[in-house]
Design a protein around this motif. Structure first.
Motif, mmCIF file in Angstrom:
data_model
loop_
_atom_site.group_PDB
_atom_site.id
_atom_site.type_symbol
_atom_site.label_atom_id
_atom_site.label_comp_id
_atom_site.label_asym_id
_atom_site.label_seq_id
_atom_site.Cartn_x
_atom_site.Cartn_y
_atom_site.Cartn_z
ATOM 1 N N SER A 93 -5.750 -11.211 4.629
ATOM 2 C CA SER A 93 -6.556 -10.023 4.911
ATOM 3 C C SER A 93 -5.655 -8.809 5.081
ATOM 4 C CB SER A 93 -7.407 -10.234 6.167
ATOM 5 O OG SER A 93 -8.408 -11.207 5.922
ATOM 6 N N SER A 94 -6.176 -7.624 4.693
ATOM 7 C CA SER A 94 -5.403 -6.383 4.741
ATOM 8 C C SER A 94 -6.163 -5.313 5.509
ATOM 9 C CB SER A 94 -5.136 -5.862 3.323
ATOM 10 O OG SER A 94 -4.380 -6.788 2.587
ATOM 11 N N PHE A 95 -5.423 -4.526 6.306
ATOM 12 C CA PHE A 95 -5.965 -3.417 7.088
ATOM 13 C C PHE A 95 -5.115 -2.185 6.772
ATOM 14 C CE2 PHE A 95 -7.087 -7.296 9.129
ATOM 15 C CZ PHE A 95 -8.353 -7.095 9.647
ATOM 16 N N ILE A 96 -5.747 -1.136 6.219
ATOM 17 C CA ILE A 96 -5.019 0.039 5.740
ATOM 18 C C ILE A 96 -5.794 1.285 6.144
ATOM 19 C CG2 ILE A 96 -4.086 1.217 3.712
ATOM 20 C CD1 ILE A 96 -4.215 -1.603 2.315
ATOM 21 N N ASP A 97 -5.147 2.220 6.829
ATOM 22 C CA ASP A 97 -5.841 3.423 7.307
ATOM 23 C C ASP A 97 -5.524 4.679 6.499
ATOM 24 O OD1 ASP A 97 -3.278 4.052 8.097
ATOM 25 O OD2 ASP A 97 -3.716 4.131 10.247
ATOM 26 N N THR A 98 -4.956 4.515 5.330
ATOM 27 C CA THR A 98 -4.563 5.658 4.508
ATOM 28 C C THR A 98 -4.781 5.372 3.026
ATOM 29 O OG1 THR A 98 -2.748 7.166 3.958
ATOM 30 C CG2 THR A 98 -2.150 4.881 4.401
ATOM 31 N N ASP A 99 -4.931 6.462 2.257
ATOM 32 C CA ASP A 99 -4.975 6.336 0.796
ATOM 33 C C ASP A 99 -3.571 6.413 0.204
ATOM 34 O OD1 ASP A 99 -7.752 6.257 0.816
ATOM 35 O OD2 ASP A 99 -7.950 8.418 0.503
ATOM 36 N N PHE A 100 -2.585 6.764 1.005
ATOM 37 C CA PHE A 100 -1.182 6.938 0.617
ATOM 38 C C PHE A 100 -0.931 8.205 -0.187
ATOM 39 C CE2 PHE A 100 -1.608 2.303 1.132
ATOM 40 C CZ PHE A 100 -0.653 2.093 2.103
ATOM 41 N N HIS A 101 -1.990 8.881 -0.634
ATOM 42 C CA HIS A 101 -1.835 10.097 -1.434
ATOM 43 C C HIS A 101 -3.163 10.854 -1.432
ATOM 44 C CE1 HIS A 101 -4.174 8.081 -4.538
ATOM 45 N NE2 HIS A 101 -3.396 7.036 -4.355
#
Length: 191
Positions: A93-101
């Protein structure tokens, strides 16, 4: 910076374990941590093998008491990710709080904010292979089905089942058994 808090007493040996071998489905490659921000452990935290956590310069990552994740957990906290207490995360599972760009609209619309906080309520159970993106807010005691994509604030009652790509509320009034009572008798007739 890393902060460890134990509300029921002092910090103890083994309270936080990172990279412990939990699943033979994934390589026993330990744990990768890159931290320029602030990680907060609010009690016991157990994270399994083949996991990676990245916390950027201004990022905050907070784990609630009794957090557990099996193998291949991926977290990227560039802004803010907060897990409540008693959260259980299945493998991959992945948790990401940004689009990176930034994504720039060509029609002159306002540029959308490329980051947003992720807040997971108490007692949320994630199946395996889930993706949680910026702006996700999940109420307490929800179950997240395997292979689900979460990307918004979910306006549902506690004890709801969320599933799908993107996630929708599939059912309300569901709960999982006590996490310490997880033994399945495969010879038992459950009919």
């Amino acid at each position: 910076m890393i902060t460890i808090i134990n509300k029921s007493g002092g910090v103890k040996f083994g309270m936080v374990t990172l990279g412990r071998f939990t699943s033979p489905l994934f390589p026993n490659s330990g744990f990768r941590l890159y931290n320029e921000g602030h990680i907060i452990f609010n009690g016991d935290c157990k994270i399994g093998n083949d996991c990676s956590i990245v916390v950027s310069k201004d990022g905050v990552l907070a784990f609630g008491e009794n957090f557990q994740a099996t193998a291949s957990l991926k977290i990227n906290a560039s802004y803010k990710i907060v897990f409540g207490k008693d959260v259980l995360v299945g493998y991959n599972s992945s948790f990401i709080d940004t689009d990176f760009h930034h994504v720039i609209p060509i029609n002159g619309e306002k540029i959308p904010k490329p980051f947003g906080e992720v807040v997971i309520g108490d007692g949320v159970w994630f199946g395996f292979n889930n993706v949680v993106l910026k702006n996700t807010i999940i109420p307490s005691k929800c179950i997240i089905a395997s292979n689900t994509l979460l990307n918004k604030k979910y306006e549902c009652v506690e004890c709801s089942l969320l599933a799908g790509i993107p996630a929708i509320i599939k059912k309300e009034g569901v709960a999982y058994l006590d996490r310490n009572d997880h033994v399945i008798d495969y010879k038992k007739n459950y009919d």
